[in-house]
Design a protein around this motif. Sequence first.
Motif, mmCIF file in Angstrom:
data_model
loop_
_atom_site.group_PDB
_atom_site.id
_atom_site.type_symbol
_atom_site.label_atom_id
_atom_site.label_comp_id
_atom_site.label_asym_id
_atom_site.label_seq_id
_atom_site.Cartn_x
_atom_site.Cartn_y
_atom_site.Cartn_z
ATOM 1 N N THR A 242 0.624 3.804 -3.290
ATOM 2 C CA THR A 242 -0.647 3.687 -4.002
ATOM 3 C C THR A 242 -1.301 5.054 -4.201
ATOM 4 O OG1 THR A 242 -2.258 3.551 -2.186
ATOM 5 C CG2 THR A 242 -0.943 1.575 -2.625
ATOM 6 N N ARG A 243 -2.424 5.028 -4.897
ATOM 7 C CA ARG A 243 -3.163 6.259 -5.152
ATOM 8 C C ARG A 243 -3.812 6.811 -3.891
ATOM 9 N NH1 ARG A 243 -7.447 6.029 -9.924
ATOM 10 N NH2 ARG A 243 -8.876 5.354 -8.276
ATOM 11 N N LYS A 244 -3.874 6.001 -2.851
ATOM 12 C CA LYS A 244 -4.509 6.463 -1.613
ATOM 13 C C LYS A 244 -3.677 6.097 -0.392
ATOM 14 C CE LYS A 244 -9.244 6.654 -3.288
ATOM 15 N NZ LYS A 244 -10.666 6.325 -3.029
ATOM 16 N N PRO B 80 -5.111 1.571 -6.510
ATOM 17 C CA PRO B 80 -4.132 1.338 -7.578
ATOM 18 C C PRO B 80 -2.707 1.538 -7.086
ATOM 19 C CG PRO B 80 -6.010 2.539 -8.444
ATOM 20 C CD PRO B 80 -6.207 2.456 -6.953
ATOM 21 N N ILE B 81 -1.827 0.600 -7.429
ATOM 22 C CA ILE B 81 -0.470 0.574 -6.883
ATOM 23 C C ILE B 81 0.500 1.131 -7.903
ATOM 24 C CG2 ILE B 81 1.362 -0.936 -6.024
ATOM 25 C CD1 ILE B 81 -0.931 -2.838 -5.065
ATOM 26 N N ASP C 59 -3.909 10.060 0.130
ATOM 27 C CA ASP C 59 -3.039 10.875 -0.715
ATOM 28 C C ASP C 59 -2.297 9.989 -1.720
ATOM 29 O OD1 ASP C 59 -3.699 13.250 0.522
ATOM 30 O OD2 ASP C 59 -2.034 13.140 1.952
ATOM 31 N N PRO C 60 -2.177 10.435 -2.976
ATOM 32 C CA PRO C 60 -1.425 9.656 -3.969
ATOM 33 C C PRO C 60 0.075 9.698 -3.671
ATOM 34 C CG PRO C 60 -2.960 11.189 -5.026
ATOM 35 C CD PRO C 60 -2.849 11.598 -3.590
ATOM 36 N N ASN D 32 1.867 13.186 -4.885
ATOM 37 C CA ASN D 32 1.397 13.976 -6.026
ATOM 38 C C ASN D 32 -0.005 14.470 -5.698
ATOM 39 O OD1 ASN D 32 1.090 15.148 -8.498
ATOM 40 N ND2 ASN D 32 1.124 13.254 -9.683
ATOM 41 N N LEU D 33 -0.116 15.695 -5.187
ATOM 42 C CA LEU D 33 -1.357 16.181 -4.616
ATOM 43 C C LEU D 33 -2.176 17.049 -5.560
ATOM 44 C CD1 LEU D 33 -0.095 16.969 -0.997
ATOM 45 C CD2 LEU D 33 -1.118 14.870 -1.891
#
Length: 357
Positions: free
Chosen positions: A10-12, A350-351, A34-35, A53-54
């Motif tokens: 996920t985005r987090k 978001p997944i 972290d994404p 993806n940081l």
Amino acid sequence: MNQDRAWAATRKGLFELRRRAGVWQIENVSFLADPVSMLLPPDRTGRMLAALNLGHFGTKLQASDDAGKTWQEVGVPTYPPQPEGAEGPAWKLLQIWALERAADTIWAGTLPGGLFSSRDGGATWQINEALWYEPKRLGWFGGGSDAPALHSICPRADRPDELLLGISCGGAWRTTDGGQTWALSAKGMRADFMPPEQAGEENVQDPHLIARCRDVPAVLWCQHHNGIFRSTDHGAHWTELKAEPSSFGFPVAAHPSDPDTAWFAPAVKDERRVPVDGALCVTRTRDGGRSFEALRTGLPQQHCYDLIYRHGLAVDDRGEQLMMGSTTGGLWASGDAGDSWQTVSAHLPPIYAVKFG
């Protein structure tokens, strides 16, 4: 594959899920906030990978040798030095969008459209020069991004040197010699976003995702920007299929042993990109695409605006369990091949991807 374990990238963060007494529950979170763009589930030794993806800090790759209990950073794919004045987007890693195993090799697909391989569990990577320096690559372009994306890697279990790739927008490409040579493999796909005389050009097609039937590898399914396509000859030719309520979407899950069965997540195309009529469903074919049924039991049917990303729908090794995650953080699971669904969570970030492990 462990049928009672799954992950949601996920985005987090990366969320680990376990099924106990038939109920899926979140048990652990790695890389909170972290994404996580993609993951590779553990092999028999427990080795798994997670791509992060940081943003300002770049793309990172983490590896675990104990199925996600602990992690350590490893090297990421790197491009060769870009010659001055070279055409196309910058030769710089923006995202790891696909991770797949084939025998003793791990393959990674990236944004921009590069293919990389690793023979040491993801510790080091080598770019596939034959594809990167392919002259037709300069004809690729971005779909939802400024650069082309290599998002689908379809190996063959019985022939590890054979791969089929999906690229947005660069069509489908096939190798039978471990990546030494490549050939376009998108004949029959249709790109309505191009001028009519160019709609059939293989090198401009926009497959959103391509999935292979594991046990009948000649059969491949493609969710394309302009519809659903199926191949029964290893990707040499593709046939367009029609589904209701929509043939547009991003993900596709291929049944591992039944070549006539696949699942899709339909949406309204282009600018809207929401479920048709605000009602989420999964479409399934069991007859090779001659007909489709809309599976809705347990999924939200009013005021639903969840979109399913291309890696957001997964099927387990038996073809019985499905998991689906959305851009709105909804996560659903099915234990009966999609006939009915249960909500695992309605409040995740978001997944980007779901995988059984």
